[in-house]
Every structure is written in structure tokens, then in C-alpha cells.
Write an enzyme that holds these catalytic residues in place. Structure first.
Site, PDB file in Angstrom:
ATOM      1  CG  ASN A  11      -1.690   1.233   1.455  1.00 54.51           C
ATOM      2  OD1 ASN A  11      -1.790   2.062   0.559  1.00 54.51           O
ATOM      3  ND2 ASN A  11      -2.261   1.385   2.648  1.00 54.51           N
ATOM      4  CD1 TRP A  12       3.324   1.062  -3.033  1.00 53.33           C
ATOM      5  CD2 TRP A  12       3.226   2.284  -4.911  1.00 53.33           C
ATOM      6  NE1 TRP A  12       3.921   0.337  -4.026  1.00 53.33           N
ATOM      7  CE2 TRP A  12       3.873   1.066  -5.200  1.00 53.33           C
ATOM      8  CE3 TRP A  12       3.050   3.212  -5.942  1.00 53.33           C
ATOM      9  CZ2 TRP A  12       4.346   0.759  -6.474  1.00 53.33           C
ATOM     10  CZ3 TRP A  12       3.523   2.904  -7.207  1.00 53.33           C
ATOM     11  CH2 TRP A  12       4.158   1.688  -7.468  1.00 53.33           C
ATOM     12  CE  LYS A  13      -0.141   3.273   4.794  1.00 52.54           C
ATOM     13  NZ  LYS A  13      -0.084   3.381   6.231  1.00 52.54           N
ATOM     14  CG  HIS A 103      -5.815   1.875   5.209  1.00 60.61           C
ATOM     15  ND1 HIS A 103      -5.382   2.843   6.077  1.00 60.61           N
ATOM     16  CD2 HIS A 103      -4.808   0.988   5.088  1.00 60.61           C
ATOM     17  CE1 HIS A 103      -4.135   2.548   6.458  1.00 60.61           C
ATOM     18  NE2 HIS A 103      -3.768   1.434   5.870  1.00 60.61           N
ATOM     19  CD  GLU A 105      -2.985   5.521   6.732  1.00 52.76           C
ATOM     20  OE1 GLU A 105      -2.969   5.563   5.492  1.00 52.76           O
ATOM     21  OE2 GLU A 105      -2.077   4.994   7.416  1.00 52.76           O
ATOM     22  CD  GLU A 173      -3.312  -2.589   7.460  1.00 52.89           C
ATOM     23  OE1 GLU A 173      -2.154  -2.725   7.068  1.00 52.89           O
ATOM     24  OE2 GLU A 173      -4.018  -1.616   7.174  1.00 52.89           O
ATOM     25  N   GLY A 179       2.423   2.191  10.765  1.00 52.85           N
ATOM     26  CA  GLY A 179       3.397   3.272  10.608  1.00 52.85           C
ATOM     27  C   GLY A 179       4.095   3.663  11.903  1.00 52.85           C
ATOM     28  CB  SER A 219       5.209  -1.798  11.973  1.00 48.72           C
ATOM     29  OG  SER A 219       4.782  -0.455  12.217  1.00 48.72           O
ATOM     30  N   GLY A 240       2.814  -1.073   4.334  1.00 49.02           N
ATOM     31  CA  GLY A 240       2.814   0.333   3.948  1.00 49.02           C
ATOM     32  C   GLY A 240       4.236   0.791   3.663  1.00 49.02           C
ATOM     33  N   GLY A 241       4.864   1.423   4.654  1.00 45.90           N
ATOM     34  CA  GLY A 241       6.190   2.033   4.489  1.00 45.90           C
ATOM     35  C   GLY A 241       7.203   1.143   3.777  1.00 45.90           C
TER      36      GLY A 241
HETATM   37  P1  PGA Z   1       2.846   0.304   7.669  1.00 46.42           P
HETATM   38  O1  PGA Z   1       1.373   0.499   7.056  1.00 46.42           O
HETATM   39  O2  PGA Z   1       3.396  -0.976   7.079  1.00 46.42           O
HETATM   40  O3  PGA Z   1       3.622   1.508   7.228  1.00 46.42           O
HETATM   41  O4  PGA Z   1       2.680   0.197   9.146  1.00 46.42           O
HETATM   42  C1  PGA Z   1       0.503  -0.577   6.875  1.00 46.42           C
HETATM   43  C2  PGA Z   1      -0.787  -0.108   6.243  1.00 46.42           C
HETATM   44  O5  PGA Z   1      -1.282   0.957   6.607  1.00 46.42           O
HETATM   45  O6  PGA Z   1      -1.360  -0.777   5.364  1.00 46.42           O
END
Ligand code: PGA
Length: 261
Positions: A11-13, A103, A105, A173, A179, A219, A240-241
Site C-alpha cells: 500500500n503506497w498510500k 483502511h 486512514e 491491521e 506506521g 509495521s 505500507g512504508g
Molecule cells: P505500515 O502500514 O506498514 O507503514 O505500518 C501498513 C498499512 O497501513 O497498510
């Protein structure tokens, strides 16, 4: 039991423009090719921002890459006066196979509640796009309700009231792990994923529960992925990251290498 192909999702966000996205997918595909990655045992899916999807689709098509394409959101509507929204019709036309829904967010910053998540899940089903339904508890909910109650409730709410359920993926998640560098322990992740599967079985039948892939996210890195995926209850990861770095993400996709050690 059905053999569930591992699902490794990036997930590149709101990161990377389309040129950076192309460069990342090229590097990811080369790295995985060099490592003789077996996509039939671990599917690799990238979720770029909307402005990169067409470029990545063209790259995948031209170079016949086995990396798959997902989107980060979908409108609950199919067309019309919904400024700023992107419909499943348009996504499907770009060969988008998966879409993230709910998600944390989106839930947090865009007020997406269970009803919105359910409606977007319905839109994905209508257009033959597989929803990746994201669920998870906040730090406060963890305190008051423990780890499984909220994700189970959110997953069942997203799956309610559909005429027929298409294929779907669920991503557990914990919000406090996204993150932050804090991860759930592999045992907690496995236990919550297993409870989600049991709840799906109770509500929708054992056959659907058995073939549904349930992921852990929050993470995840190459160094900790194997701990999660050694459990039969965890079928993949939503990253994500660490998905913004081709080497790191390919290390995650190749988690089986660590399992074999
Ligand atoms: P993260 O994000 O790996 O940076 O913790 C995961 C996500 O939000 O899908």
C-alpha cells in the site's frame, strides 16, 4: 483445507508520482525475477495512488509482469455527480484486480464508517474487483475491548447484506501498529486472524471462510514477516512504508526463504 496462495500487498498510500511508481515496479519485478520468485505461491500486489494506476497498468502489460495491480479506494457509486470520486467502472477498465476498502486512514480522516465500507465492498463486488477489507482496533479499543472484538465486528459489517459474496480478502491491521514501528506479536496476529475466520464461517459458511485470505498489516518488514506467515491462520501481509523500497518489499514477498531456514 483449501491451499490459500500467500498475498503480499504493498500500500503506497499518498507516496510516489507515476514516474517513481514505474521505477519502483520495474525494480521490484527485476529483483523478484533474479530471485526466481514463484508468484504462484506468493502473489505480489501493488496499490499505487490513482494518478499512477494507468502507467503501472501499461508497464505490467507491456513487460508481461506478474505483479498485480490494486487501487486504494473505490466509490460506492458507479457514475454521476460525485466530484473527486473514482468508480469501479473506471478501475476495472485499467485492469485493477483488487481494492483496499476501509483502511484505518480512510476511517479516521474521511469518516468512513461500517456502512460506507459495506457500500464500497458492494461496489467492488459489482465490478468484479476483489475488496481487501481492512479492519483493526485503535489503542483505546485494545484497552477496552481487547484485540479481536473490533476487527471481527468490522469484518462482519462489511460482509453484511450482499446478494452474493464475491471473493474478498480481509486485512487485520491494528491501528496502533500502522506506521509506528510497533507490531502485534505473531501470536496475537494469528489469534485475531483465526477469530475473523471463525466468525466468517459462522456467518457465511465454512467453504467461504476456508478460501478467504486473511492478512496481517502494521509495521511489517522483511525482518519480521516470517514470524507472521508461519501461522496457518495468516495468509499474507499488507505493507505500507516498507513497500516503497523495492529491495525490502521483495524481501517480504520472499518470506518463504526465511521460513525454510
Ligand atoms: P505500515 O502500514 O506498514 O507503514 O505500518 C501498513 C498499512 O497501513 O497498510
Amino acid at each position: 483445507m483449501t491451499k490459500r496462495v500467500a498475498f503480499i500487498a504493498g500500500n503506497w498510500k499518498m507516496n510516489l508520482d507515476h514516474q517513481q511508481g514505474i521505477a519502483l515496479v520495474q525494480k521490484l519485478a527485476w529483483t523478484l525475477k533474479d530471485a526466481a520468485h514463484d508468484y504462484s505461491s506468493a502473489e505480489v500486489v501493488v496499490f499505487p495512488g490513482f494518478t499512477s494506476i494507468r502507467s503501472i497498468q501499461t508497464l505490467i502489460d507491456a513487460d508481461k509482469l506478474e505483479v498485480r495491480l490494486g487501487a486504494q479506494d473505490i466509490s460506492a457509486q458507479d457514475s454521476g455527480a460525485f466530484t473527486g470520486e473514482v468508480s469501479g467502472v473506471a478501475l476495472k477498465k485499467l485492469d485493477v484486480e483488487y481494492v483496499l476498502i476501509g483502511h484505518s486512514e480512510r476511517r479516521q480522516y474521511h469518516n468512513e464508517d461500517d456502512a460506507v465500507v459495506q457500500a464500497k465492498t458492494a461496489a467492488a463486488f459489482r465490478h468484479g474487483i476483489v475488496p481487501v477489507i481492512c479492519v483493526g482496533e485503535t489503542a483505546e479499543e485494545l484497552e477496552t475491548e481487547g484485540s479481536a472484538a473490533v476487527p471481527v465486528r468490522q469484518a462482519l459489517a462489511a460482509l453484511k447484506n450482499h446478494e452474493t459474496l464475491g471473493d474478498f480478502v480481509v486485512a487485520y491491521e491494528p491501528v496502533w501498529a500502522i506506521g509506528t514501528g510497533q507490531v502485534a506479536t505473531p501470536e496475537v496476529a494469528a489469534s485475531v486472524c483465526s477469530k475473523i475466520r471463525v466468525a466468517i464461517a459462522e456467518e457465511h459458511g465454512a467453504e467461504i471462510a476456508d478460501r478467504t485470505r486473511i492478512l496481517y498489516g502494521g509495521s511489517v518488514k522483511a525482518a519480521n514477516v516470517a514470524g507472521f506467515l508461519k501461522s496457518v491462520d495468516v495468509d499474507g501481509v499488507l505493507v505500507g512504508g516498507a513497500s516503497l523500497d523495492a529491495e525490502e518489499f521483495s524481501g517480504i514477498a520472499r518470506f518463504q526463504k526465511h521460513l525454510a531456514l
